[in-house]
Scaffold this motif. Structure first.
Motif, mmCIF file in Angstrom:
data_model
loop_
_atom_site.group_PDB
_atom_site.id
_atom_site.type_symbol
_atom_site.label_atom_id
_atom_site.label_comp_id
_atom_site.label_asym_id
_atom_site.label_seq_id
_atom_site.Cartn_x
_atom_site.Cartn_y
_atom_site.Cartn_z
ATOM 1 N N VAL A 33 0.850 -1.183 0.000
ATOM 2 C CA VAL A 33 0.000 0.000 0.000
ATOM 3 C C VAL A 33 0.892 1.241 0.000
ATOM 4 O O VAL A 33 1.847 1.333 0.771
ATOM 5 N N ARG A 34 0.593 2.164 -0.900
ATOM 6 C CA ARG A 34 1.309 3.439 -0.962
ATOM 7 C C ARG A 34 0.381 4.536 -0.452
ATOM 8 O O ARG A 34 -0.784 4.610 -0.827
ATOM 9 N N GLY A 74 -3.409 3.810 -1.830
ATOM 10 C CA GLY A 74 -3.900 2.509 -2.314
ATOM 11 C C GLY A 74 -2.747 1.609 -2.685
ATOM 12 O O GLY A 74 -1.569 1.926 -2.462
ATOM 13 N N LYS A 75 -3.074 0.474 -3.259
ATOM 14 C CA LYS A 75 -2.062 -0.462 -3.699
ATOM 15 C C LYS A 75 -1.143 0.193 -4.728
ATOM 16 O O LYS A 75 -1.584 0.978 -5.571
ATOM 17 N N LYS A 76 0.133 -0.164 -4.641
ATOM 18 C CA LYS A 76 1.118 0.408 -5.548
ATOM 19 C C LYS A 76 0.716 0.231 -7.002
ATOM 20 O O LYS A 76 0.820 1.162 -7.806
ATOM 21 N N SER A 77 0.231 -0.956 -7.331
ATOM 22 C CA SER A 77 -0.132 -1.247 -8.716
ATOM 23 C C SER A 77 -1.301 -0.403 -9.196
ATOM 24 O O SER A 77 -1.501 -0.218 -10.396
ATOM 25 N N VAL A 78 -2.090 0.144 -8.262
ATOM 26 C CA VAL A 78 -3.277 0.925 -8.613
ATOM 27 C C VAL A 78 -2.980 2.419 -8.652
ATOM 28 O O VAL A 78 -3.442 3.127 -9.542
ATOM 29 N N VAL A 79 -2.183 2.903 -7.702
ATOM 30 C CA VAL A 79 -2.063 4.350 -7.524
ATOM 31 C C VAL A 79 -0.833 4.963 -8.192
ATOM 32 O O VAL A 79 -0.775 6.183 -8.381
ATOM 33 N N VAL A 111 -12.682 7.622 -11.619
ATOM 34 C CA VAL A 111 -11.403 7.048 -12.042
ATOM 35 C C VAL A 111 -11.380 5.583 -11.625
ATOM 36 O O VAL A 111 -11.627 5.262 -10.459
ATOM 37 N N SER A 112 -11.124 4.690 -12.551
ATOM 38 C CA SER A 112 -11.177 3.257 -12.269
ATOM 39 C C SER A 112 -10.186 2.858 -11.177
ATOM 40 O O SER A 112 -9.029 3.266 -11.201
ATOM 41 N N GLY A 113 -10.673 2.070 -10.233
ATOM 42 C CA GLY A 113 -9.819 1.509 -9.198
ATOM 43 C C GLY A 113 -9.525 2.425 -8.042
ATOM 44 O O GLY A 113 -8.845 2.020 -7.088
#
Length: 428
Positions: A33-34, A74-79, A111-113
């Motif tokens: 999580v970032r 949020g999760k690194k891959s998302v944000v 915004v998605s996610g």
């Protein structure tokens, strides 16, 4: 067999649980999580501006409030690395338009996610200035940049439409001094029409930010067509200088010279034809060169722009000097000026390790005599000598000794500027 499976069931359950824990630990390491991932300079999209315009008002948002900073958790891959972060300001949120400025909340667009509770926007609200609407009409000036193809210049730039109407906040509309539309002429060899976005010029002659355009209701959607007409360049156009007035008693105008003697001029085909009919000569009118009461040479600098006008459909190319130096030689009656090449001057006393050069190709020698004698005198009959005895390397202005045939008199002394340099030993 069933008994054997039942005996290992508890072990298998424990294995599954351990695997889940490991997966959770690994996924937390790989995709942690970032917190407060920063996105600065996010453009604020204005929504429902008709709410204000329909009320007969205009609005504007200062430059510093047209973008905001967004923090996402949020999760690194998302944000991380998002390019679709978008925010908006809904002007229907303004309750009282008499408040100046009015403050409008800035919210996250879909915004998605990413959910709104994981987003922090700074600032949360932005000020919107609401004021009366003003409407003005402006001429649009067409302009070009760049260099057309060889032998051409941009002669005319016209716009379609020629005028536009601008409606917007009164205070901003009143800042507009002019409107221009600029297109590139690089490499052009024929007339062309190009579409250009207008630029507003303020009262100080500076371009106004394009951000202002969004606050205006402008005809033709901020664009106009610019028609560029190319003019052909005519080289070797002679310059003829005229003069007015009468020199002092006992003096006369001997000759008029110009520097340069020829220039290049661009023009429409009709204008160049008219110039050709005049011997490809551009004339300096006499009223610009007045010699009344003068008993010595007159020098003047004439701007070429004073010799042509828009009606002439002629233009001086930018690469051509924009002025011409005019020299009027004023001599006593019965005298004349002769030009002698400097390489015809004899040099005496020059040290063997030096070489001499002149700053001009010619010197002027003024001679007095009868008209018949002056007509007969040739430059080859004139002897000129300079003495460089004792001179070292450097620049010197040296008197020139002139010897004339019998029956002639030198009117005034002559000088020449000489540059002395060390001789090249190799060539020596």
């Amino acid at each position: 067999m069933k008994k054997k499976l039942a005996n290992n069931l508890s072990l298998k359950v424990i294995s599954v649980l351990i695997a889940c824990v490991i997966w959770i630990l690994v996924s937390g390491t790989v995709d942690p999580v970032r917190t407060n991932v920063r996105y600065s300079g996010v453009k604020v999209e204005v929504k429902n501006d008709g709410y204000i315009l329909d009320a007969g008002k205009s609005y504007q948002i200062a430059d510093e409030y047209q973008t905001v900073t967004v923090y996402v958790t949020g999760k690194k891959s998302v944000v991380e690395g998002r390019t679709d972060i978008a925010v908006e300001a809904d002007l229907t949120q303004i309750v009282n338009m008499d408040t100046n400025p009015a403050y409008v909340p800035v919210t996250l667009k879909s915004v998605s996610g990413i959910s709104e509770e994981d987003v922090t926007i700074i600032p949360k609200t932005i000020p919107v200035t609401i004021e009366d609407t003003a409407t003005k009409e402006f001429l649009v000036t067409g302009m070009s940049t760049g260099t057309p193809g060889s032998g051409y210049v941009v002669g005319e730039c016209t716009t379609d439409p020629e005028k536009i109407q601008i409606q917007g906040p009164e205070s901003v509309v009143n800042k507009i001094k002019s409107v221009v539309a600029t297109v590139s002429a690089d490499g052009m060899t024929m007339d062309a029409t190009k579409k250009a976005k207008i630029t507003l010029i303020d009262q100080n002659g500076e371009p106004m930010s394009e951000e202002y355009l969004q606050f205006f209701n402008i005809s033709d959607d901020h664009y106009v067509n610019v028609l560029m007409k190319l003019w052909r360049v005519q080289d070797d156009v002679k310059i003829k200088a005229n003069y007015s007035g009468t020199p002092a008693k006992g003096y006369q105008v001997d000759k008029i010279t110009t520097t340069p003697e020829t220039i290049s001029i661009a023009g429409s085909e009709a204008a160049l034809k008219k110039l050709e009919d005049n011997g490809n000569t551009l004339e300096i009118p006499g009223e610009l060169i007045n010699v009344d009461g003068i008993n010595s040479d007159l020098e003047a600098n004439v701007k070429l722009s004073a010799l042509i006008s828009e009606e002439d459909e002629l233009k001086i190319p930018e690469e051509v000097g924009q002025s011409v130096a005019v020299k009027v030689s004023i001599l006593p009656y019965g005298s004349r000026e002769y030009n002698l090449k400097t390489d015809a001057i004899q040099i005496q006393g020059l040290a063997s390790d030096l070489r001499a050069s002149y700053n001009k190709d010619e010197i002027s020698i003024r001679v007095k005599g009868t008209e018949a004698n002056l007509d007969a005198l040739k430059t080859g009959d004139i002897k000129a000598v300079i003495d460089l005895t004792g001179k070292t390397a450097g620049e010197y202005t040296i008197p020139v000794t002139i010897t004339l045939p019998d029956g002639y008199e030198q009117v005034e002394e002559v000088q020449a500027t000489v540059q002395l340099n060390q001789a090249d030993k190799t060539s020596e």
